[in-house]
Design a protein around this motif. Sequence first.
Motif, PDB file in Angstrom:
ATOM      1  N   LYS A   1       1.092   6.391   2.812  1.00 19.60           N
ATOM      2  CA  LYS A   1       0.020   7.121   3.484  1.00 19.60           C
ATOM      3  C   LYS A   1      -0.899   6.184   4.297  1.00 19.60           C
ATOM      4  N   LYS A   2      -1.025   4.951   3.821  1.00 19.20           N
ATOM      5  CA  LYS A   2      -1.905   4.000   4.522  1.00 19.20           C
ATOM      6  C   LYS A   2      -1.193   3.222   5.631  1.00 19.20           C
ATOM      7  N   ILE A   3       0.142   3.370   5.663  1.00 13.26           N
ATOM      8  CA  ILE A   3       0.901   2.678   6.731  1.00 13.26           C
ATOM      9  C   ILE A   3       0.892   3.570   7.967  1.00 13.26           C
ATOM     10  N   VAL A   4       0.406   3.009   9.080  1.00 14.73           N
ATOM     11  CA  VAL A   4       0.331   3.841  10.285  1.00 14.73           C
ATOM     12  C   VAL A   4       1.367   3.453  11.336  1.00 14.73           C
TER      13      VAL A   4
ATOM     14  N   VAL B   1       0.861  -1.195   0.000  1.00 14.57           N
ATOM     15  CA  VAL B   1       0.000   0.000   0.000  1.00 14.57           C
ATOM     16  C   VAL B   1       0.894   1.241   0.000  1.00 14.57           C
TER      17      VAL B   1
ATOM     18  N   THR C   1      -1.136  -1.368   8.351  1.00 10.92           N
ATOM     19  CA  THR C   1      -2.241  -0.433   8.133  1.00 10.92           C
ATOM     20  C   THR C   1      -3.077  -0.409   9.423  1.00 10.92           C
ATOM     21  N   LYS C   2      -4.078   0.471   9.451  1.00  9.37           N
ATOM     22  CA  LYS C   2      -4.960   0.517  10.639  1.00  9.37           C
ATOM     23  C   LYS C   2      -5.622  -0.835  10.861  1.00  9.37           C
ATOM     24  N   LYS C   3      -6.028  -1.441   9.747  1.00  6.90           N
ATOM     25  CA  LYS C   3      -6.708  -2.746   9.880  1.00  6.90           C
ATOM     26  C   LYS C   3      -5.731  -3.797  10.423  1.00  6.90           C
TER      27      LYS C   3
ATOM     28  N   GLU D   1      -2.514  -6.552   5.150  1.00  3.41           N
ATOM     29  CA  GLU D   1      -2.611  -5.743   3.924  1.00  3.41           C
ATOM     30  C   GLU D   1      -1.435  -4.780   3.752  1.00  3.41           C
ATOM     31  N   GLY D   2      -0.781  -4.366   4.846  1.00  2.00           N
ATOM     32  CA  GLY D   2       0.366  -3.456   4.724  1.00  2.00           C
ATOM     33  C   GLY D   2       1.532  -4.155   4.040  1.00  2.00           C
TER      34      GLY D   2
END
Length: 437
Positions: free
Chosen positions: A84-87, A81, A105-107, A291-292
């Motif tokens: 930006k989507k990696i937290v 991803v 990711t958040k998920k 998903e990350g």
Amino acid sequence: MQKMFDVRAETMDRKEIKELQLERLKHIVAYAYENVKMYKERFDKIGLKPEHIKTLKDIENIPYTTKDDLRDNYPFGLLAVPMKKIVRLHASSGTTGKPVVSGYTKKDLDVWSDCVARVLMMAGATDEDIIQVSFGYGLFTGGFGLHYGIEKLGATVVPVSSGNTERQIMLMKDFGATALVATPSYAMYIAETARKEGVLQDLKLRLAITGAEASTPEMHESLRKILGVFPTENYGLTEVGGPGVAGECSEKCGMHINEDCYYPEIFDIENNRAMHEGEYGEMLLTALTKEGMPILRYRTKDITSLTYEPCKCGRTLARMSRIVGRTDDMLIIRGVNVFPSQIESVLMAMDELGKTYEIIVDRVNYMDSIEVRVEVVDPSLLVDYSKLEGLVAKIKHRLRVVLQLDVKVRLVEPFSIARAEGKVKRVKDLRKLQEKL
Ligand code: DLL
């Protein structure tokens, strides 16, 4: 039935688990193929398409992922991803070379903390516990991984991190911690220090939740004797996300793998053969939901076996046995394979010995030698020649029975071997240093 964090996920029947795993496997394979260049190139090279994965067995056609793949793609080449989507990022340094990185990711963080909360409940923790986390907080997945799992469980987290052992004990006492999270070696260090300070009886601990390094049942028994708590083990690794892959329940008969999120295989890599239930081999792990940074058939190098027998605790999740060693931990001494855990089992079972030891391997005149240095409980023994000789002979004999090898044994004063506050490194292989020179 024991209390569970996610009864549905932890008690599915085998058919249901397999269906869910297949559905998730198909999805993650397609996702990795579409979003990670390395996977696309690997699949294309052998003419494999995601739609060729029709059964769980078809996973065996997917090439392994190795630590070198992660290093070659350092730092972000395997992310699926945009940044930006990696937290969150974590990394493990290992012993050589570039660190191994994992992005969430958040998920991913949500699933991760669920898995850790499950493992904590397997260990017997509830939302009433006060849990001291003595894993390092930082890039290591242990501190933050356990932290958010504890919050998810609804227990109270004390994020003390590792180090400053006297202070750890003071806080444990003052805050009334009921559970300690640490590496087994650090838990032992804390226990020995609390005993030395004479404060063991002031602690309210009832659980020791250990992981991140190898330990033997004998080490757990020693911990139980000193701390008076029930130790359980849990397992995970940075590459697939961190702790929360598997954990022991109070039956202590293997670690339950969160199989809806991690698909395990035991493989004989040399002969490219899947091992049967109960056979030991290297564990490969596929993260089914990440998903990350999706990861397929990761070669953990950890040697274990699987059983699919439902557990008395009520969980149906596969169980992995205690890790007997890592393929890269195995010492070859004069042609004999030796796992440090075999040595630990012998030492920990002897009441005269302390719980800290080191193994020194050397090569002198082209001949391998192995020496075990271990602390004694009673230092007066070191000046009583006949007792000392007798004990050394006893240890040597026991080691020879287990290893089929003569081992030098050196007994040393209590607290004379350096303690680790995180992962302990017990083996010093001087042969490797010689090779580098
Ligand atoms: O040690 C993740 C973790 C943190 C697991 C906290 C449990 C608790 P890494 O630093 O990447 O990640 O190291 C992973 O440590 O491949 C095993 O060789 C070893 N290991 C982890 N847990 C256990 C265990 C974390 N319970 C590597 N028993 C793995 C034996 C373990 N070895």
